[in-house]
Design a protein around this motif. Structure first.
Motif, PDB file in Angstrom:
ATOM      1  N   UNK A   1       0.811  -1.220   0.000  1.00 28.34           N
ATOM      2  CA  UNK A   1       0.000   0.000   0.000  1.00 28.34           C
ATOM      3  C   UNK A   1       0.844   1.270   0.000  1.00 28.34           C
ATOM      4  N   UNK A   2       2.159   1.136  -0.010  1.00 29.76           N
ATOM      5  CA  UNK A   2       3.039   2.307  -0.059  1.00 29.76           C
ATOM      6  C   UNK A   2       3.012   2.921  -1.448  1.00 29.76           C
ATOM      7  N   UNK A   3       3.668   4.060  -1.599  1.00 29.88           N
ATOM      8  CA  UNK A   3       3.760   4.659  -2.928  1.00 29.88           C
ATOM      9  C   UNK A   3       4.413   3.721  -3.919  1.00 29.88           C
ATOM     10  N   UNK A   4       5.529   3.124  -3.522  1.00 34.14           N
ATOM     11  CA  UNK A   4       6.204   2.168  -4.405  1.00 34.14           C
ATOM     12  C   UNK A   4       5.334   0.939  -4.628  1.00 34.14           C
ATOM     13  N   UNK A   5       4.710   0.455  -3.574  1.00 36.28           N
ATOM     14  CA  UNK A   5       3.884  -0.737  -3.691  1.00 36.28           C
ATOM     15  C   UNK A   5       2.705  -0.546  -4.624  1.00 36.28           C
ATOM     16  N   UNK A   6       2.006   0.579  -4.502  1.00 38.92           N
ATOM     17  CA  UNK A   6       0.833   0.801  -5.351  1.00 38.92           C
ATOM     18  C   UNK A   6       1.221   0.913  -6.816  1.00 38.92           C
TER      19      UNK A   6
ATOM     20  N   UNK B   1       0.602 -10.841  -8.988  1.00 36.38           N
ATOM     21  CA  UNK B   1       1.136  -9.962  -7.945  1.00 36.38           C
ATOM     22  C   UNK B   1       0.613 -10.367  -6.575  1.00 36.38           C
ATOM     23  N   UNK B   2       1.551 -10.578  -5.661  1.00 36.16           N
ATOM     24  CA  UNK B   2       1.246 -10.803  -4.250  1.00 36.16           C
ATOM     25  C   UNK B   2       1.785  -9.630  -3.452  1.00 36.16           C
ATOM     26  N   UNK B   3       1.086  -9.254  -2.385  1.00 36.35           N
ATOM     27  CA  UNK B   3       1.535  -8.142  -1.547  1.00 36.35           C
ATOM     28  C   UNK B   3       1.367  -8.495  -0.085  1.00 36.35           C
ATOM     29  N   UNK B   4       2.182  -7.832   0.735  1.00 35.44           N
ATOM     30  CA  UNK B   4       1.937  -7.821   2.173  1.00 35.44           C
ATOM     31  C   UNK B   4       1.535  -6.410   2.570  1.00 35.44           C
TER      32      UNK B   4
ATOM     33  N   UNK C   1      -5.040  -2.651  -2.173  1.00 37.81           N
ATOM     34  CA  UNK C   1      -4.139  -3.382  -3.073  1.00 37.81           C
ATOM     35  C   UNK C   1      -4.927  -4.251  -4.048  1.00 37.81           C
ATOM     36  N   UNK C   2      -5.967  -4.895  -3.559  1.00 38.99           N
ATOM     37  CA  UNK C   2      -6.810  -5.701  -4.459  1.00 38.99           C
ATOM     38  C   UNK C   2      -7.477  -4.803  -5.497  1.00 38.99           C
ATOM     39  N   UNK C   3      -7.869  -3.604  -5.089  1.00 39.66           N
ATOM     40  CA  UNK C   3      -8.486  -2.677  -6.021  1.00 39.66           C
ATOM     41  C   UNK C   3      -7.552  -2.247  -7.128  1.00 39.66           C
TER      42      UNK C   3
ATOM     43  N   UNK D   1       5.538  14.452   7.397  1.00 38.73           N
ATOM     44  CA  UNK D   1       6.469  13.417   7.863  1.00 38.73           C
ATOM     45  C   UNK D   1       5.850  12.589   8.983  1.00 38.73           C
ATOM     46  N   UNK D   2       5.088  13.222   9.851  1.00 40.35           N
ATOM     47  CA  UNK D   2       4.420  12.467  10.910  1.00 40.35           C
ATOM     48  C   UNK D   2       3.423  11.477  10.319  1.00 40.35           C
ATOM     49  N   UNK D   3       2.724  11.904   9.279  1.00 38.00           N
ATOM     50  CA  UNK D   3       1.801  11.000   8.605  1.00 38.00           C
ATOM     51  C   UNK D   3       2.552   9.847   7.951  1.00 38.00           C
ATOM     52  N   UNK D   4       3.674  10.129   7.303  1.00 34.06           N
ATOM     53  CA  UNK D   4       4.494   9.084   6.711  1.00 34.06           C
ATOM     54  C   UNK D   4       4.940   8.068   7.768  1.00 34.06           C
ATOM     55  N   UNK D   5       5.404   8.553   8.899  1.00 35.77           N
ATOM     56  CA  UNK D   5       5.937   7.666   9.925  1.00 35.77           C
ATOM     57  C   UNK D   5       4.850   6.893  10.658  1.00 35.77           C
ATOM     58  N   UNK D   6       3.615   7.371  10.619  1.00 37.04           N
ATOM     59  CA  UNK D   6       2.517   6.645  11.254  1.00 37.04           C
ATOM     60  C   UNK D   6       2.117   5.417  10.451  1.00 37.04           C
ATOM     61  N   UNK D   7       2.524   5.378   9.162  1.00 31.12           N
ATOM     62  CA  UNK D   7       2.282   4.248   8.266  1.00 31.12           C
ATOM     63  C   UNK D   7       0.793   3.965   8.043  1.00 31.12           C
ATOM     64  N   UNK D   8      -0.029   4.998   8.168  1.00 31.02           N
ATOM     65  CA  UNK D   8      -1.456   4.816   7.909  1.00 31.02           C
ATOM     66  C   UNK D   8      -1.866   5.166   6.494  1.00 31.02           C
ATOM     67  N   UNK D   9      -0.933   5.662   5.697  1.00 30.17           N
ATOM     68  CA  UNK D   9      -1.281   6.154   4.369  1.00 30.17           C
ATOM     69  C   UNK D   9      -1.326   5.029   3.339  1.00 30.17           C
ATOM     70  N   UNK D  10      -2.055   5.287   2.253  1.00 27.16           N
ATOM     71  CA  UNK D  10      -2.128   4.386   1.109  1.00 27.16           C
ATOM     72  C   UNK D  10      -1.752   5.218  -0.113  1.00 27.16           C
ATOM     73  N   UNK D  11      -0.585   4.958  -0.687  1.00 31.88           N
ATOM     74  CA  UNK D  11      -0.108   5.745  -1.807  1.00 31.88           C
ATOM     75  C   UNK D  11       0.800   6.876  -1.358  1.00 31.88           C
ATOM     76  N   UNK D  12       0.795   7.953  -2.112  1.00 30.11           N
ATOM     77  CA  UNK D  12       1.774   9.030  -1.939  1.00 30.11           C
ATOM     78  C   UNK D  12       1.249  10.165  -1.076  1.00 30.11           C
ATOM     79  N   UNK D  13       2.185  10.796  -0.372  1.00 37.00           N
ATOM     80  CA  UNK D  13       1.953  12.037   0.373  1.00 37.00           C
ATOM     81  C   UNK D  13       2.698  13.141  -0.352  1.00 37.00           C
ATOM     82  N   UNK D  14       2.023  14.270  -0.590  1.00 34.05           N
ATOM     83  CA  UNK D  14       2.610  15.361  -1.346  1.00 34.05           C
ATOM     84  C   UNK D  14       2.700  16.631  -0.519  1.00 34.05           C
ATOM     85  N   UNK D  15       3.693  17.464  -0.834  1.00 28.33           N
ATOM     86  CA  UNK D  15       3.830  18.821  -0.299  1.00 28.33           C
ATOM     87  C   UNK D  15       3.585  19.810  -1.413  1.00 28.33           C
ATOM     88  N   UNK D  16       2.746  20.803  -1.157  1.00 22.51           N
ATOM     89  CA  UNK D  16       2.373  21.772  -2.183  1.00 22.51           C
ATOM     90  C   UNK D  16       2.758  23.172  -1.721  1.00 22.51           C
ATOM     91  N   UNK D  17       3.706  23.847  -2.416  1.00 23.22           N
ATOM     92  CA  UNK D  17       4.053  25.208  -2.020  1.00 23.22           C
ATOM     93  C   UNK D  17       2.847  26.154  -2.103  1.00 23.22           C
TER      94      UNK D  17
END
Length: 325
Positions: free
Chosen positions: A149-154, A167-170, A180-182, A309-325
């Motif tokens: 479910x990470x950015x690389x994984x998706x 494709x198999x995933x953990x 991931x199934x979706x 970064x706190x969201x990244x480290x919590x590992x609750x995300x699915x896909x990418x986290x972006x920063x927008x100036x």
């Protein structure tokens, strides 16, 4: 310009908004006005002091951006001021403006939002270079992706399915496994409740996985070797589970297997340009026709990089986290 700096390594609060000098493009570089920057685990490691930038790279974090070209350095051809692009960087993406080597630019694919395109360069180049160029995944083979479910994984799920692999995933929750199934994953394994070695063997009639993409390192090393099929290839791209592990060479020899450890950031510019060119040729058409898409979990203001970064480290995300100036 405003940028995110790291005066001293530490937790997420070590990220500090500061005014820094505007960059100017040198030979072979372009200057981008940043639309968005992707957040990656490598940025977290850099912030903690464990992943310094390569020599000559910007000290600012950020390995991928999207934006608009605002200036061209000497010798740059094939690009023009005003072009909307995304770029693979050595660093510097967490800023309102960024320098990028011309060989690491990609046009924003038709149908992809300019901001969302920031979530493409690092993950697509990582997936393509490791799974397809290095591990040589073939149609009909089985790919196991840890952290599906990470950015690389998706992205790995989508590209491997598009090119005919199983494709198999953990992943660590029912919600992540459903996502991931979706995206096309055939075999989904809850690593908190199930043994991925047993599950992958059961799902493949005892064969195992032909290619494993691993971000855990030492923690998973013995089990990954057990999960490999004959002539399988284990590609290690991260060390979230530690640096030092025991490798059973006898088991590896019996499977005629390979363990490959790679990174993208430290590669020479020409190697990166070659990877980017391959991605443009093979992956960009899949983005244009909608077969593959960036999976974006959230957008944060650039000045709110701490929360990102706190969201990244919590590992609750699915896909990418972006920063927008």
């Amino acid at each position: 310009m405003r940028a995110i700096t790291i005066p001293e390594p530490g937790d997420a609060d070590a990220l500090v908004v500061a005014d820094v000098d505007d960059p100017a493009p040198g030979a072979g570089q372009v200057l981008l006005r940043t639309a968005a920057a992707g957040v990656n685990r490598a940025d977290v490691m850099q912030r903690m002091g464990f992943y310094p930038p390569p020599q000559g790279a910007s000290p600012l974090p950020g390995l991928e951006v999207s934006g608009t070209i605002s200036a061209l350095g000497e010798g740059v051809e094939g690009w023009a001021v005003g072009d909307e692009v995304c770029a693979l960087l050595d660093g510097g993406g967490y800023a309102e403006q960024v320098l990028a080597p011309a060989g690491q630019l990609l046009p924003v694919p038709d149908g992809v939002d300019l901001v969302d395109a920031a979530g493409l360069p690092e993950v697509v180049c990582t997936v393509w270079s490791n799974i397809f160029l290095t591990a040589n995944l073939q149609p009909g083979e089985v790919l196991l992706v840890h952290g599906g479910s990470s950015g690389i994984g998706t992205m790995a799920i989508q590209l491997a399915k598009a090119l005919g692999a199983t494709v198999a995933v953990t992943a660590g929750s029912p919600e992540k496994l459903a996502a991931c199934r979706g995206l096309g994953a055939d075999i989904t394994i809850d690593y908190r409740e199930q043994d991925f070695v047993e599950e992958i063997k059961a799902a493949t009639d005892g064969r195992g996985a032909d290619v494993i993409l691993d971000n855990m390192g030492a923690k998973y090393l013995p089990r990954n070797v057990s999960a490999l099929a004959t002539a399988g290839r284990l590609v290690v791209i991260g060390l979230m589970g530690g640096r030092t592990g025991e490798l059973d060479l006898g088991r590896l020899l019996s499977k005629r297997g390979a363990v490959i450890a790679t990174s993208l950031r430290a590669r020479p510019a020409q190697e990166k340009a070659t990877i980017v060119a391959a991605v443009r040729e093979h992956v960009w058409p899949l983005l244009v026709d909608g077969t593959v898409r960036p999976v974006i979990h959230s957008r944060h203001a650039l000045t709110d990089a701490v929360a990102a970064h706190q969201e990244m480290e919590s590992s609750g995300h699915i896909g990418k986290i972006l920063l927008v100036p």
